[in-house]
Design a protein around this motif. Structure first.
Motif, PDB file in Angstrom:
ATOM      1  N   LEU A  89     121.940  -1.989 -99.333  1.00 48.63           N
ATOM      2  CA  LEU A  89     121.929  -0.972-100.384  1.00 48.63           C
ATOM      3  C   LEU A  89     122.431  -1.529-101.715  1.00 48.63           C
ATOM      4  N   LEU A  90     123.475  -2.355-101.668  1.00 48.93           N
ATOM      5  CA  LEU A  90     123.974  -2.976-102.898  1.00 48.93           C
ATOM      6  C   LEU A  90     122.985  -4.003-103.463  1.00 48.93           C
ATOM      7  N   ALA A  91     122.099  -4.491-102.609  1.00 48.33           N
ATOM      8  CA  ALA A  91     121.082  -5.456-103.037  1.00 48.33           C
ATOM      9  C   ALA A  91     119.776  -4.774-103.424  1.00 48.33           C
ATOM     10  N   GLY A  92     119.811  -3.462-103.565  1.00 47.94           N
ATOM     11  CA  GLY A  92     118.625  -2.729-104.021  1.00 47.94           C
ATOM     12  C   GLY A  92     117.816  -2.077-102.914  1.00 47.94           C
ATOM     13  N   GLY A  93     118.348  -2.029-101.705  1.00 49.52           N
ATOM     14  CA  GLY A  93     117.640  -1.401-100.590  1.00 49.52           C
ATOM     15  C   GLY A  93     117.626   0.114-100.717  1.00 49.52           C
ATOM     16  N   ARG A  94     117.039   0.750 -99.737  1.00 45.98           N
ATOM     17  CA  ARG A  94     116.924   2.210 -99.746  1.00 45.98           C
ATOM     18  C   ARG A  94     117.390   2.809 -98.434  1.00 45.98           C
ATOM     19  N   ALA A  95     117.856   4.048 -98.514  1.00 50.09           N
ATOM     20  CA  ALA A  95     118.291   4.776 -97.328  1.00 50.09           C
ATOM     21  C   ALA A  95     117.583   6.122 -97.286  1.00 50.09           C
ATOM     22  N   LYS A  96     117.274   6.549 -96.067  1.00 47.08           N
ATOM     23  CA  LYS A  96     116.581   7.821 -95.886  1.00 47.08           C
ATOM     24  C   LYS A  96     117.015   8.410 -94.550  1.00 47.08           C
ATOM     25  N   TRP A  97     117.387   9.689 -94.535  1.00 49.09           N
ATOM     26  CA  TRP A  97     117.727  10.373 -93.289  1.00 49.09           C
ATOM     27  C   TRP A  97     116.423  10.870 -92.687  1.00 49.09           C
ATOM     28  N   SER A  98     116.164  10.492 -91.445  1.00 47.68           N
ATOM     29  CA  SER A  98     114.915  10.885 -90.804  1.00 47.68           C
ATOM     30  C   SER A  98     115.134  11.088 -89.307  1.00 47.68           C
ATOM     31  N   SER A  99     114.797  12.246 -88.819  1.00 48.15           N
ATOM     32  CA  SER A  99     114.850  12.563 -87.386  1.00 48.15           C
ATOM     33  C   SER A  99     116.166  12.176 -86.732  1.00 48.15           C
ATOM     34  N   GLY A 100     117.267  12.527 -87.350  1.00 48.15           N
ATOM     35  CA  GLY A 100     118.571  12.321 -86.749  1.00 48.15           C
ATOM     36  C   GLY A 100     119.172  10.940 -86.907  1.00 48.15           C
ATOM     37  N   ALA A 101     118.604  10.123 -87.791  1.00 47.09           N
ATOM     38  CA  ALA A 101     119.154   8.783 -88.014  1.00 47.09           C
ATOM     39  C   ALA A 101     119.017   8.411 -89.489  1.00 47.09           C
ATOM     40  N   LEU A 102     119.964   7.616 -89.957  1.00 46.21           N
ATOM     41  CA  LEU A 102     119.888   7.082 -91.307  1.00 46.21           C
ATOM     42  C   LEU A 102     119.128   5.768 -91.230  1.00 46.21           C
ATOM     43  N   GLU A 103     117.993   5.702 -91.911  1.00 49.26           N
ATOM     44  CA  GLU A 103     117.180   4.492 -91.942  1.00 49.26           C
ATOM     45  C   GLU A 103     117.477   3.745 -93.238  1.00 49.26           C
ATOM     46  N   VAL A 104     117.935   2.514 -93.108  1.00 49.89           N
ATOM     47  CA  VAL A 104     118.264   1.697 -94.269  1.00 49.89           C
ATOM     48  C   VAL A 104     117.362   0.473 -94.247  1.00 49.89           C
ATOM     49  N   THR A 105     116.653   0.256 -95.341  1.00 54.38           N
ATOM     50  CA  THR A 105     115.771  -0.906 -95.445  1.00 54.38           C
ATOM     51  C   THR A 105     116.112  -1.703 -96.693  1.00 54.38           C
TER      52      THR A 105
END
Length: 141
Positions: free
Chosen positions: A28-44
């Motif tokens: 996330l500090l390197a410019g990634g993204r987070a999204k809450w989806s179907s009961g889990a936090l997806e971080v890419t």
């Protein structure tokens, strides 16, 4: 009742999710993204492999789960391995903080038997089998 069970599983796995949240800070500090989806936090970290640097391309894994936090190198790869990773989220919901011990013990047991610590791990076999039932193209994740 089902909603309460989901909350209990979320709380039971929360110590593991806390580790995932700390690790999520890196992409996330390197410019990634987070999204809450179907009961889990997806971080890419990036949308596709083309946007990754050499280090990200050389990681020995494309995704990893800590509790209800899924960390994937790219959104593109998460689409491929997502069902497999969600089985691990369910496993954390069942095992909670004991998952770290159980997963490690399964890997150690496989090594003692001369088998692969990852491919022959009970939890990986289960994740491949369950994800293959709904998305056969993911069975090699």
């Amino acid at each position: 009742m089902k909603r309460w069970l989901e909350i209990v599983r979320l709380l039971w796995a929360s110590p593991c999710s806390a580790i995932g949240l700390v690790l999520a800070c890196i992409p996330l500090l390197a410019g990634g993204r987070a999204k809450w989806s179907s009961g889990a936090l997806e971080v890419t970290y990036r949308e596709s492999r083309a946007g990754c640097g050499k280090l990200a391309r050389k990681l020995p894994f494309r995704g990893i789960v800590f509790g209800h936090v899924i960390l994937a190198v790219t959104r593109e790869e998460l689409r491929i391995i997502g069902t497999h990773e969600r089985v691990h989220v369910q496993q954390y919901g069942r095992w909670g903080p004991l998952f770290f011990f159980a997963y490690g013990a399964s890997s150690l047991w496989q090594l003692i038997r001369g088998r692969g610590a990852y491919w022959d791990n009970h939890f990986e076999i289960q994740a491949r089998a369950l994800s293959a039932q709904t998305h056969p193209q993911e069975c090699s994740a």
